[in-house]
Design a protein around this motif. Sequence first.
Motif, PDB file in Angstrom:
ATOM      1  N   ILE A  24       0.881  -1.295   0.010  1.00 53.61           N
ATOM      2  CA  ILE A  24      -0.051  -0.094  -0.048  1.00 53.61           C
ATOM      3  C   ILE A  24       0.834   1.193  -0.059  1.00 53.61           C
ATOM      4  CG2 ILE A  24      -1.635   1.485   1.555  1.00 53.61           C
ATOM      5  CD1 ILE A  24      -3.115  -0.638  -0.080  1.00 53.61           C
ATOM      6  N   LYS A  25       1.706   1.207   0.902  1.00 56.38           N
ATOM      7  CA  LYS A  25       2.825   2.455   0.858  1.00 56.38           C
ATOM      8  C   LYS A  25       3.546   2.622  -0.337  1.00 56.38           C
ATOM      9  CE  LYS A  25       3.582   2.239   6.054  1.00 56.38           C
ATOM     10  NZ  LYS A  25       4.861   1.864   6.960  1.00 56.38           N
ATOM     11  N   MET A  26       3.766   1.758  -0.959  1.00 54.90           N
ATOM     12  CA  MET A  26       4.617   1.709  -2.472  1.00 54.90           C
ATOM     13  C   MET A  26       3.575   2.474  -3.409  1.00 54.90           C
ATOM     14  SD  MET A  26       5.267  -1.356  -4.969  1.00 54.90           S
ATOM     15  CE  MET A  26       3.698  -1.925  -5.193  1.00 54.90           C
ATOM     16  N   LEU A  27       2.380   2.378  -3.137  1.00 57.07           N
ATOM     17  CA  LEU A  27       1.421   3.192  -4.131  1.00 57.07           C
ATOM     18  C   LEU A  27       1.154   4.641  -3.717  1.00 57.07           C
ATOM     19  CD1 LEU A  27      -1.579   0.639  -4.270  1.00 57.07           C
ATOM     20  CD2 LEU A  27       0.325   0.864  -6.087  1.00 57.07           C
ATOM     21  N   ILE A  28       1.442   5.074  -2.604  1.00 53.81           N
ATOM     22  CA  ILE A  28       1.052   6.348  -2.092  1.00 53.81           C
ATOM     23  C   ILE A  28       1.729   7.579  -2.821  1.00 53.81           C
ATOM     24  CG2 ILE A  28       1.173   7.802   0.086  1.00 53.81           C
ATOM     25  CD1 ILE A  28       1.010   5.352   1.715  1.00 53.81           C
ATOM     26  N   VAL A  29       2.877   7.648  -2.900  1.00 55.49           N
ATOM     27  CA  VAL A  29       3.645   8.668  -3.401  1.00 55.49           C
ATOM     28  C   VAL A  29       3.532   8.970  -4.828  1.00 55.49           C
ATOM     29  CG1 VAL A  29       5.815   9.659  -4.289  1.00 55.49           C
ATOM     30  CG2 VAL A  29       5.559   8.844  -1.852  1.00 55.49           C
ATOM     31  N   PRO A  30       3.574   7.748  -5.806  1.00 51.43           N
ATOM     32  CA  PRO A  30       3.212   7.840  -7.106  1.00 51.43           C
ATOM     33  C   PRO A  30       1.622   8.101  -7.474  1.00 51.43           C
ATOM     34  CG  PRO A  30       3.493   5.477  -6.635  1.00 51.43           C
ATOM     35  CD  PRO A  30       3.980   6.416  -5.586  1.00 51.43           C
ATOM     36  N   LEU A  31       0.751   7.470  -6.738  1.00 48.57           N
ATOM     37  CA  LEU A  31      -0.832   7.668  -6.824  1.00 48.57           C
ATOM     38  C   LEU A  31      -0.999   9.127  -6.437  1.00 48.57           C
ATOM     39  CD1 LEU A  31      -3.409   6.197  -7.569  1.00 48.57           C
ATOM     40  CD2 LEU A  31      -3.700   5.996  -4.944  1.00 48.57           C
ATOM     41  N   ILE A  32      -0.701   9.569  -5.298  1.00 47.38           N
ATOM     42  CA  ILE A  32      -1.122  11.144  -5.025  1.00 47.38           C
ATOM     43  C   ILE A  32      -0.616  12.050  -6.249  1.00 47.38           C
ATOM     44  CG2 ILE A  32      -0.344  12.985  -3.450  1.00 47.38           C
ATOM     45  CD1 ILE A  32      -0.694  11.136  -1.068  1.00 47.38           C
ATOM     46  N   PHE A  33       0.959  11.897  -6.519  1.00 44.21           N
ATOM     47  CA  PHE A  33       1.555  12.660  -7.415  1.00 44.21           C
ATOM     48  C   PHE A  33       0.607  12.912  -8.813  1.00 44.21           C
ATOM     49  CE2 PHE A  33       4.496  13.743 -10.560  1.00 44.21           C
ATOM     50  CZ  PHE A  33       5.016  15.178 -10.138  1.00 44.21           C
ATOM     51  N   CYS A  34       0.528  11.483  -9.180  1.00 47.21           N
ATOM     52  CA  CYS A  34      -0.269  11.591 -10.724  1.00 47.21           C
ATOM     53  C   CYS A  34      -1.537  11.974 -10.690  1.00 47.21           C
ATOM     54  CB  CYS A  34      -0.073   9.964 -11.182  1.00 47.21           C
ATOM     55  SG  CYS A  34       1.723   9.415 -11.591  1.00 47.21           S
ATOM     56  N   SER A  35      -2.458  11.439  -9.508  1.00 49.71           N
ATOM     57  CA  SER A  35      -3.702  11.828  -9.518  1.00 49.71           C
ATOM     58  C   SER A  35      -3.937  13.344  -9.321  1.00 49.71           C
ATOM     59  CB  SER A  35      -4.459  11.153  -8.132  1.00 49.71           C
ATOM     60  OG  SER A  35      -4.441   9.706  -8.433  1.00 49.71           O
ATOM     61  N   LEU A  36      -3.232  13.855  -8.631  1.00 51.30           N
ATOM     62  CA  LEU A  36      -3.289  15.454  -8.472  1.00 51.30           C
ATOM     63  C   LEU A  36      -2.995  16.327  -9.794  1.00 51.30           C
ATOM     64  CD1 LEU A  36      -2.022  16.461  -4.899  1.00 51.30           C
ATOM     65  CD2 LEU A  36      -4.290  16.860  -5.798  1.00 51.30           C
ATOM     66  N   VAL A  37      -1.949  15.785 -10.451  1.00 44.50           N
ATOM     67  CA  VAL A  37      -1.436  16.504 -11.751  1.00 44.50           C
ATOM     68  C   VAL A  37      -2.467  16.164 -12.806  1.00 44.50           C
ATOM     69  CG1 VAL A  37       0.254  16.276 -13.706  1.00 44.50           C
ATOM     70  CG2 VAL A  37       1.164  16.366 -11.457  1.00 44.50           C
ATOM     71  N   VAL A  38      -3.180  14.811 -12.768  1.00 41.11           N
ATOM     72  CA  VAL A  38      -4.283  14.610 -13.748  1.00 41.11           C
ATOM     73  C   VAL A  38      -5.502  15.518 -13.247  1.00 41.11           C
ATOM     74  CG1 VAL A  38      -5.739  12.826 -14.674  1.00 41.11           C
ATOM     75  CG2 VAL A  38      -3.207  12.342 -14.370  1.00 41.11           C
ATOM     76  N   GLY A  39      -5.621  15.418 -12.089  1.00 37.89           N
ATOM     77  CA  GLY A  39      -6.861  16.142 -11.605  1.00 37.89           C
ATOM     78  C   GLY A  39      -6.663  17.596 -11.764  1.00 37.89           C
ATOM     79  N   VAL A  40      -5.708  18.355 -11.663  1.00 38.31           N
ATOM     80  CA  VAL A  40      -5.448  19.634 -12.078  1.00 38.31           C
ATOM     81  C   VAL A  40      -5.713  19.789 -13.614  1.00 38.31           C
ATOM     82  CG1 VAL A  40      -4.075  21.710 -12.024  1.00 38.31           C
ATOM     83  CG2 VAL A  40      -4.405  20.338 -10.047  1.00 38.31           C
ATOM     84  N   THR A  41      -4.943  19.293 -14.188  1.00 38.98           N
ATOM     85  CA  THR A  41      -4.898  19.285 -15.886  1.00 38.98           C
ATOM     86  C   THR A  41      -6.325  19.151 -16.415  1.00 38.98           C
ATOM     87  OG1 THR A  41      -4.008  17.146 -16.192  1.00 38.98           O
ATOM     88  CG2 THR A  41      -2.446  18.910 -15.910  1.00 38.98           C
ATOM     89  N   SER A  42      -6.779  18.093 -15.837  1.00 32.15           N
ATOM     90  CA  SER A  42      -8.318  18.148 -16.428  1.00 32.15           C
ATOM     91  C   SER A  42      -9.211  19.066 -16.073  1.00 32.15           C
ATOM     92  CB  SER A  42      -8.975  16.564 -15.605  1.00 32.15           C
ATOM     93  OG  SER A  42      -9.293  16.594 -14.155  1.00 32.15           O
ATOM     94  N   MET A  43      -9.010  20.008 -15.508  1.00 28.28           N
ATOM     95  CA  MET A  43      -9.876  21.003 -15.236  1.00 28.28           C
ATOM     96  C   MET A  43      -9.087  22.327 -15.776  1.00 28.28           C
ATOM     97  SD  MET A  43     -10.578  20.965 -11.081  1.00 28.28           S
ATOM     98  CE  MET A  43     -11.008  19.385 -10.211  1.00 28.28           C
TER      99      MET A  43
END
Length: 417
Positions: free
Chosen positions: A51-70
């Motif tokens: 689970i911890k392995m997922l945290i950093v890349p997931l947060i980083f990619c999700s936020l970038v995608v979330g911002v650029t999708s708006m």
Amino acid sequence: MQNEKKSGFWGGLPLWKKIFIGMGLGVLVGTILGPDAEYLKPIGTLFVNAIKMLIVPLIFCSLVVGVTSMEDSAKMGRIGIKSIVIYLGTTAVAITIGLTLGNIFAPGAGLNMAITDAAAAGKEAPSLVNTLLNLIPKNPVNALAAGNVLQIIVFALGLGIALSLCGEKAKPAIALFDSLAEAMYKLTELVMKLAPYGVFGLMAWVSGKYGIEILLPLFKVIGVVYLGCVLHVLVVYTGIINFVARLNPVRYLKALLNPAAVAFTTTSSSGTLPATIKASREEMGVSKGVASFVLPLGATINMDGTALYQGVCALFIAQAFGIDLSTSDYLLIILTSTLASIGTAGVPGAGLIMLSLVLTTVGLPIEGLAIVAGIDRILDMARTSVNVCGDLMVSAVIGKSEKELDEAVYNKETPAA
């Protein structure tokens, strides 16, 4: 044929039922084995590490995608402000509930513990200036490597905004982050299949290590915290869903089962983020843009359960040491807990760090931490579940207010795409 039926039974169960079966078996096995259940802990540790392995890349990619999708920057700012206001508002309500229940049930009354000089000496709380300065990473790579979630969020938001402003030239990079985010979602799905087994190992270890005997003296504290958490979800969150968002609260309660079960056992709101995003998008019909922006933000700054726990524990420690708190002390606890929630990482044990800050600010003995630490894991389970339930609530409210929530999916009239 019998094996096929067994396989079909297990495979046909929803994830949250598998998790609770693993949890129940873990408690049973841990109670039987006692301290020897420590040998089962690596099973849970492997799952938590995944689970911890997922945290950093997931947060980083999700936020970038979330911002650029708006593409509308004004919309992004509006959603950000709405999210922060709701998160901090419900945090203040949560700690008020904790303080109220602590006064009603008085879990620390009668313990008559003595204050020592060492206990009275607390660490100096970090200044507001230093907290703000530390939001900006001097080296984004170091922030990513160290897992500094707040700095990662600031950098991801900045990068997302910059990519949005670059127009056509940024499209290849945006497509790359979108692909990486999808890959992380798929990896998350694979990791979550291991949840029941990881939960079994964790619960066997917890029940074997602590046992019923050590929980009995502090059972009142545990009961008050759990009561407060249930009230906060059933009254505050469902009330907001029902009266503010005008959505069916029963559908919300059903959607939070999987994420709450994962949060309860992993005690990490950041670690539960994959399950939270999945539930928000597939069970509640929240758009990808809103879910990818609001939920990683909530995993860091939404600490309602932790704030409620601090209200109960601060009063428990004050009562245990025979210290009377003034009205200004109560207000200071509410303010400190609310603001400190912004800088508290959504990882196991972060609540104790936050509690030490509250105790120092109000002048309560830090020695009280040693009392609470013995049952912190049990309390962490409840408070993390509340944090995650709050994240889901905010994603639904923001999605509805921005017309980015598919009510047909939310009401199960049609499956999510």
